[in-house]
Scaffold this motif. Structure first.
Motif, PDB file in Angstrom:
ATOM      1  N   VAL A 115     -43.164 -13.908  46.740  1.00  0.00           N
ATOM      2  CA  VAL A 115     -42.243 -13.013  47.454  1.00  0.00           C
ATOM      3  C   VAL A 115     -42.102 -11.759  46.595  1.00  0.00           C
ATOM      4  O   VAL A 115     -42.929 -10.864  46.666  1.00  0.00           O
ATOM      5  N   ASN A 116     -41.068 -11.705  45.754  1.00  0.00           N
ATOM      6  CA  ASN A 116     -40.855 -10.521  44.902  1.00  0.00           C
ATOM      7  C   ASN A 116     -40.887 -10.838  43.407  1.00  0.00           C
ATOM      8  O   ASN A 116     -40.494 -10.014  42.595  1.00  0.00           O
ATOM      9  N   LYS A 117     -41.282 -12.065  43.068  1.00  0.00           N
ATOM     10  CA  LYS A 117     -41.500 -12.474  41.671  1.00  0.00           C
ATOM     11  C   LYS A 117     -40.241 -12.435  40.798  1.00  0.00           C
ATOM     12  O   LYS A 117     -40.326 -12.294  39.586  1.00  0.00           O
ATOM     13  N   HIS A 118     -39.055 -12.569  41.398  1.00  0.00           N
ATOM     14  CA  HIS A 118     -37.841 -12.490  40.589  1.00  0.00           C
ATOM     15  C   HIS A 118     -37.675 -13.671  39.632  1.00  0.00           C
ATOM     16  O   HIS A 118     -37.173 -13.492  38.522  1.00  0.00           O
ATOM     17  N   MET A 119     -38.093 -14.896  40.019  1.00  0.00           N
ATOM     18  CA  MET A 119     -37.992 -16.026  39.089  1.00  0.00           C
ATOM     19  C   MET A 119     -38.974 -15.852  37.937  1.00  0.00           C
ATOM     20  O   MET A 119     -38.630 -16.123  36.788  1.00  0.00           O
ATOM     21  N   LEU A 120     -40.169 -15.397  38.223  1.00  0.00           N
ATOM     22  CA  LEU A 120     -41.153 -15.146  37.161  1.00  0.00           C
ATOM     23  C   LEU A 120     -40.617 -14.109  36.176  1.00  0.00           C
ATOM     24  O   LEU A 120     -40.662 -14.309  34.959  1.00  0.00           O
ATOM     25  N   SER A 121     -40.064 -13.021  36.693  1.00  0.00           N
ATOM     26  CA  SER A 121     -39.492 -11.979  35.837  1.00  0.00           C
ATOM     27  C   SER A 121     -38.326 -12.525  35.018  1.00  0.00           C
ATOM     28  O   SER A 121     -38.203 -12.243  33.820  1.00  0.00           O
ATOM     29  N   HIS A 122     -37.476 -13.312  35.649  1.00  0.00           N
ATOM     30  CA  HIS A 122     -36.337 -13.934  34.955  1.00  0.00           C
ATOM     31  C   HIS A 122     -36.812 -14.792  33.789  1.00  0.00           C
ATOM     32  O   HIS A 122     -36.284 -14.695  32.678  1.00  0.00           O
TER      33      HIS A 122
ATOM     34  N   CYS B 223     -29.827 -21.601  33.755  1.00  0.00           N
ATOM     35  CA  CYS B 223     -28.598 -20.867  34.084  1.00  0.00           C
ATOM     36  C   CYS B 223     -28.172 -21.024  35.543  1.00  0.00           C
ATOM     37  O   CYS B 223     -27.127 -20.509  35.926  1.00  0.00           O
ATOM     38  N   LYS B 224     -28.966 -21.718  36.341  1.00  0.00           N
ATOM     39  CA  LYS B 224     -28.701 -22.030  37.742  1.00  0.00           C
ATOM     40  C   LYS B 224     -28.728 -20.810  38.672  1.00  0.00           C
ATOM     41  O   LYS B 224     -28.165 -20.842  39.745  1.00  0.00           O
ATOM     42  N   GLU B 225     -29.410 -19.733  38.260  1.00  0.00           N
ATOM     43  CA  GLU B 225     -29.618 -18.611  39.174  1.00  0.00           C
ATOM     44  C   GLU B 225     -30.696 -18.998  40.175  1.00  0.00           C
ATOM     45  O   GLU B 225     -31.634 -19.728  39.836  1.00  0.00           O
ATOM     46  N   VAL B 226     -30.565 -18.494  41.391  1.00  0.00           N
ATOM     47  CA  VAL B 226     -31.561 -18.728  42.436  1.00  0.00           C
ATOM     48  C   VAL B 226     -32.330 -17.426  42.619  1.00  0.00           C
ATOM     49  O   VAL B 226     -31.739 -16.381  42.904  1.00  0.00           O
ATOM     50  N   LEU B 227     -33.653 -17.520  42.434  1.00  0.00           N
ATOM     51  CA  LEU B 227     -34.499 -16.323  42.502  1.00  0.00           C
ATOM     52  C   LEU B 227     -35.787 -16.637  43.250  1.00  0.00           C
ATOM     53  O   LEU B 227     -36.240 -17.776  43.276  1.00  0.00           O
ATOM     54  N   CYS B 228     -36.384 -15.617  43.835  1.00  0.00           N
ATOM     55  CA  CYS B 228     -37.551 -15.806  44.695  1.00  0.00           C
ATOM     56  C   CYS B 228     -38.840 -16.032  43.897  1.00  0.00           C
ATOM     57  O   CYS B 228     -38.950 -15.672  42.731  1.00  0.00           O
ATOM     58  N   SER B 229     -39.808 -16.591  44.597  1.00  0.00           N
ATOM     59  CA  SER B 229     -41.069 -17.003  43.979  1.00  0.00           C
ATOM     60  C   SER B 229     -42.009 -15.831  43.714  1.00  0.00           C
ATOM     61  O   SER B 229     -41.781 -14.709  44.168  1.00  0.00           O
TER      62      SER B 229
ATOM     63  N   CYS C 170     -32.271 -15.418  47.365  1.00  0.00           N
ATOM     64  CA  CYS C 170     -32.540 -14.884  46.028  1.00  0.00           C
ATOM     65  C   CYS C 170     -31.358 -14.001  45.614  1.00  0.00           C
ATOM     66  O   CYS C 170     -30.899 -13.159  46.385  1.00  0.00           O
ATOM     67  N   TYR C 171     -30.857 -14.193  44.404  1.00  0.00           N
ATOM     68  CA  TYR C 171     -29.720 -13.416  43.918  1.00  0.00           C
ATOM     69  C   TYR C 171     -30.068 -11.937  43.752  1.00  0.00           C
ATOM     70  O   TYR C 171     -29.179 -11.100  43.755  1.00  0.00           O
ATOM     71  N   GLU C 172     -31.356 -11.612  43.596  1.00  0.00           N
ATOM     72  CA  GLU C 172     -31.777 -10.225  43.385  1.00  0.00           C
ATOM     73  C   GLU C 172     -32.050  -9.476  44.688  1.00  0.00           C
ATOM     74  O   GLU C 172     -31.593  -8.363  44.867  1.00  0.00           O
ATOM     75  N   CYS C 173     -32.842 -10.080  45.580  1.00  0.00           N
ATOM     76  CA  CYS C 173     -33.298  -9.357  46.779  1.00  0.00           C
ATOM     77  C   CYS C 173     -32.785  -9.944  48.087  1.00  0.00           C
ATOM     78  O   CYS C 173     -33.068  -9.413  49.150  1.00  0.00           O
ATOM     79  N   GLN C 174     -32.058 -11.060  47.998  1.00  0.00           N
ATOM     80  CA  GLN C 174     -31.500 -11.737  49.169  1.00  0.00           C
ATOM     81  C   GLN C 174     -32.551 -12.351  50.091  1.00  0.00           C
ATOM     82  O   GLN C 174     -32.253 -12.683  51.234  1.00  0.00           O
ATOM     83  N   HIS C 175     -33.798 -12.493  49.624  1.00  0.00           N
ATOM     84  CA  HIS C 175     -34.825 -13.128  50.453  1.00  0.00           C
ATOM     85  C   HIS C 175     -34.378 -14.566  50.722  1.00  0.00           C
ATOM     86  O   HIS C 175     -33.948 -15.270  49.816  1.00  0.00           O
TER      87      HIS C 175
END
Length: 145
Positions: free
Chosen positions: A82-89, A73-79, A58-63
């Motif tokens: 985990v820490n909900k970074h893709m949902l927030s994105h 945008c091709k960012e990789v973020l957690c589910s 994950c680009y935010e938390c490194q999970h």
């Protein structure tokens, strides 16, 4: 054996949880993926180059696992598990469509539904590329009966 009960016109399995402890995402059953989506115009024009499904944190938390690729945008973020970074994105950018690196499913946050990447022509190439990057060979071709 799990029993089912109707709750607000949906089936919920009795997983032995205490009353009021239904876990988010604990429902089970067949989910039919959509064969169309009105949000595909937001897809990146270059999905022929994507990060590898394995070893891309994950680009935010490194999970290291349960990560999704934003298909805008091709960012990789957690589910959300985990820490909900893709949902927030998705909520902050309106980037609706993402590909799971875990099972290669495609989800539209705006439709709140899975999308059938083999039936939707705009998604098929990125699904096939992710499959090759993950497994080292092309995906099997579905047999039509």
């Amino acid at each position: 054996m799990a029993s089912s009960s109707s709750r607000s016109d949906r089936t919920v399995l009795d997983l032995g949880l205490c009353s009021g402890e239904e876990e988010y995402g604990s429902e089970s059953g067949w989910v039919e993926a959509r064969s169309s989506c009105d949000h595909l115009s937001s897809l990146s024009p270059d999905l022929s180059h994507i990060p590898a499904p394995q070893n891309t944190p994950c680009y935010e938390c490194q999970h290291p696992s349960e990560n999704w690729l934003c298909l805008s945008c091709k960012e990789v973020l957690c589910s959300r598990f985990v820490n909900k970074h893709m949902l927030s994105h998705s909520q902050h950018t309106n980037h609706c469509v993402a590909l799971s690196f875990s099972d290669l499913s495609v989800w539209c946050f705006a439709c709140d539904a899975y999308l059938d990447a083999l039936l939707i022509p705009q998604l098929r190439p990125v699904y096939q590329l992710a499959y090759i990057l993950k497994f080292g060979h092309p995906p099997p071709i579905p047999q039509h009966t």
